[in-house]
Scaffold this active site. Structure first.
Site, short mmCIF file in Angstrom:
data_model
loop_
_atom_site.label_atom_id
_atom_site.label_comp_id
_atom_site.label_asym_id
_atom_site.label_seq_id
_atom_site.Cartn_x
_atom_site.Cartn_y
_atom_site.Cartn_z
N HIS B 120 -48.89 -38.06 -55.84
CA HIS B 120 -48.46 -38.04 -54.44
C HIS B 120 -47.49 -36.87 -54.26
O HIS B 120 -46.81 -36.48 -55.21
CB HIS B 120 -47.73 -39.37 -54.19
N ASP B 197 -44.13 -43.10 -61.48
CA ASP B 197 -44.12 -43.33 -60.04
C ASP B 197 -44.85 -44.65 -59.82
O ASP B 197 -46.08 -44.71 -59.82
CB ASP B 197 -44.83 -42.17 -59.33
N GLN B 200 -47.30 -47.51 -56.18
CA GLN B 200 -48.49 -48.35 -56.03
C GLN B 200 -48.62 -49.36 -57.17
O GLN B 200 -49.15 -50.45 -56.98
CB GLN B 200 -49.76 -47.49 -55.97
C1 LIG Z 1 -48.14 -43.11 -55.41
C2 LIG Z 1 -47.07 -42.92 -54.39
N1 LIG Z 1 -45.96 -42.25 -54.71
C3 LIG Z 1 -44.96 -42.08 -53.83
C4 LIG Z 1 -45.01 -42.58 -52.56
C5 LIG Z 1 -43.87 -42.36 -51.63
O1 LIG Z 1 -43.27 -43.56 -51.28
P1 LIG Z 1 -42.15 -43.61 -50.16
O2 LIG Z 1 -42.74 -42.91 -48.96
O3 LIG Z 1 -41.95 -45.06 -49.93
O4 LIG Z 1 -40.95 -42.91 -50.66
C6 LIG Z 1 -46.17 -43.29 -52.18
C7 LIG Z 1 -46.30 -43.86 -50.82
O5 LIG Z 1 -46.72 -43.28 -49.86
C8 LIG Z 1 -47.21 -43.46 -53.11
O6 LIG Z 1 -48.31 -44.12 -52.78
#
Ligand SMILES: Cc1ncc(COP(=O)(O)O)c(C=O)c1O
Lengths: 149, 407
Positions: B120, B197, B200
């Site tokens: 992400h 991370d 998910q």
């Molecule tokens: C795999 C992954 N990493 C990071 C994030 C970022 O999460 P957040 O927007 O809650 O900080 C997300 C969510 O969109 C995600 O699915």
């Protein structure tokens, strides 16, 4: 019903067979548009001679609405003067902003005949998609701004 | 089990465009059960105050509620103790805290940060920023034909230059589960730290940081029934003790003088300013809710509903799944393409049918480029997802095919 009005056949035809697709090796003006929230892309090459848009080429990637809007735009602006294109652009924006119950654009206005573009009126019922229809037009505005400076 | 849970989620009763809501965008954020909504409201109604400040009863109760939530998070992931859990703004906030607190201070030219192409943006951009500051270099693992991280070249890539490995526990696009155990083992050999991370994976898979072996696990409350605006960073105590704070301010200090300060002990040295207190309380209530179901059951339900979805989607002509089709190696975020119907058009049509899905690049542009797809539509599930939701999705997809004249 609303969906049938959105996905008219003419829109799907422009989406699947975009007119004036490609790029110009001798473009006078070039602009690129991007919708960062959805990733839709549109790029535009114009060749202008004596204030007339003599050639148009577009490339893009995105939903049926943004890409059909770009194809229809390319069709209508080719052969027009820059001044005429600006009128068309204004009318397109007016058309997209007409609310339910309001009267259509006065056909006597210069550049009021929008042809295939009128099929995009169905987008008005889907406010989040209006930015899709707008993308090629904001790209065009960028290109024309360069033309004028 | 699923049907009786649905009664706890008031929003699932509403209509969207006149249709029953089939909420299939839980990968973006989950809906909240009444227990979480009530916990947040009760906190504001009964003990709202600031934490760790002011000697009065409400401040004391607010502090107890806030620290109680931390203890729940710690216990939920099997942490040794609550001080290894730092509250952050979310996964993004946590990854930035590590990138700036650890990466910025320890990396130098020639060092490498190992990521995968399925990350992400939250697990890409902070490292790009830190690489720019330090001269470190980003290196990526690619995917195999099954959308899994390809480990065949790992031995060659994992050398002494690699100082940080950061990998998604589960892709938010393909649903593929990340090879955390393998990366931990390989990183150990060269002394690199491993960050998971878990945005998910933690909501969807049982997670135990003690057996996982990673150095950091980060996740967001809002993707696991909790409020937005809060997440957690779990880190190994020794590393947290050594890590510099990325933000300074109130709450995070032991002493402040004119020209220098000393930090509070962990976890507080990473929590500058007034924290999201009500959100922490809601996070704690979300964890209570998940523990009552049991994470093994959460995973069992997810496998069942994902299998059902994959089976039903296989019946839709022109539909291509972008992700593994074996439920054993994936979670419940199912990306797909439908012929030449653009994902945004798919989403608009589904929305008219009451079906909420996400369309686009899912904050994973490097992955989209790697897979050579401009965008996908994604249906993603959680504990309240039922076969009826999937059936409604499939009906909507047939409608999309019809509107686009696919035969
Ligand atoms: C795999 C992954 N990493 C990071 C994030 C970022 O999460 P957040 O927007 O809650 O900080 C997300 C969510 O969109 C995600 O699915």
């Amino acid at each position: 019903m609303a969906l049938e009005e959105l996905y008219r056949e003419v829109i799907l035809d422009h989406y699947r067979n975009p007119r004036h697709k490609g790029s110009l090796s001798h473009a006078d003006f070039h602009a690129e548009g991007l919708n960062p929230s959805c990733g839709d892309e549109f790029s535009l090459d114009l060749a202008v001679a004596d204030g007339v848009i003599v050639e148009v080429a577009t490339q893009g990637q995105g939903c049926s609405i943004s890409q059909a809007s770009g194809s229809m735009m390319a069709d209508i602006i080719k052969g027009k003067t820059v001044a005429e294109v600006e009128e068309i652009s204004t009318n397109f924006k007016l058309m997209m902003a007409i609310e339910e119950g309001e009267s259509p654009i006065d056909p006597a206005r210069p550049g009021a005949v929008l042809g295939d573009l009128e099929a995009l009126q169905g987008v008005r019922k889907f406010p989040v998609r209006i930015k899709c229809a707008d993308l090629p037009w904001t790209t065009l505005a960028d290109a024309l701004e360069a033309a004028q400076s | 089990m699923t049907n009786h849970l649905r009664a706890d989620f008031p929003i699932l009763d509403r209509l969207v465009n006149g249709k029953r809501l089939a909420y299939l965008d839980s990968g973006a954020t989950t809906q909240k059960p009444i227990q979480v909504i009530d916990a947040v409201a009760d906190y504001y109604k009964t003990c709202n105050s600031n934490v760790h400040r002011g000697a009065h009863t409400l401040a004391d109760e607010a502090t107890t509620a806030y620290e109680g939530a931390r203890a729940k998070v710690a216990q939920f992931i099997g942490a040794d103790s609550s001080d290894e859990v730092v509250f952050t703004k979310g996964t993004t906030g946590a990854l930035n805290t590590i990138a700036y607190g650890w990466g910025l201070n320890r990396l130098q030219e020639g060092d490498r940060i190992l990521l995968t192409v399925m990350e992400h943006h939250a697990n890409v951009v902070p490292w790009q920023l830190v690489a720019k500051h330090t001269g470190a270099e980003l290196v990526y693992l690619e995917l195999d034909d099954n959308y899994r991280v390809d480990l065949s070249g790992l031995d060659k890539i994992m050398d002494e230059r690699v100082k940080i490995v950061s990998v998604s526990g589960m892709s938010n696009v393909t649903g593929a589960i990340g090879p955390v155990a393998e990366l931990v083992a390989a990183a150990r050999r060269v002394g690199a730290i491993v960050i998971v991370d878990g945005a998910q994976s933690v909501p969807h898979l049982p997670t135990n940081v003690a057996t996982l072996g990673a150095d950091f696990v980060v996740f967001s409350a809002h993707k696991m029934l909790g409020p937005t605006g809060i997440g957690a960073l779990w880190g190994r105590r020794e590393i947290l003790n050594e890590m510099e704070p990325a933000e300074g301010g109130g709450e995070m200090i032991a002493d402040v003088q004119l020209y220098e300060s000393r930090w509070a002990p962990i976890p507080h040295k990473f929590e500058a300013g007034t924290p999201p207190i009500a959100q922490a309380v809601g996070f704690g209530a979300a964890i209570d809710y998940l523990e009552k179901i049991g994470m093994t059951e959460v995973r069992r339900h997810e496998i069942e509903i994902t299998q059902y979805a994959l089976d039903r989607l296989a019946e839709v002509p022109d539909l291509r799944i972008v992700g593994p089709t074996d439920v054993a190696i994936r979670g419940g975020a199912v990306s797909f393409e439908l012929g030449d119907v653009h994902p945004h058009d798919v989403a608009t049509i589904l929305d008219q049918e009451g079906v909420a899905v996400r369309a686009g690049h899912h904050c994973a542009k490097p992955l989209m480029r790697y897979l050579n797809v401009p965008a996908t539509a994604r249906a993603s599930f959680y504990v309240y997802t039922t076969p009826e939701d999937i059936d409604q999705l499939v009906t909507g997809l047939h409608r999309a095919r019809e509107l686009f004249g696919l035969t």
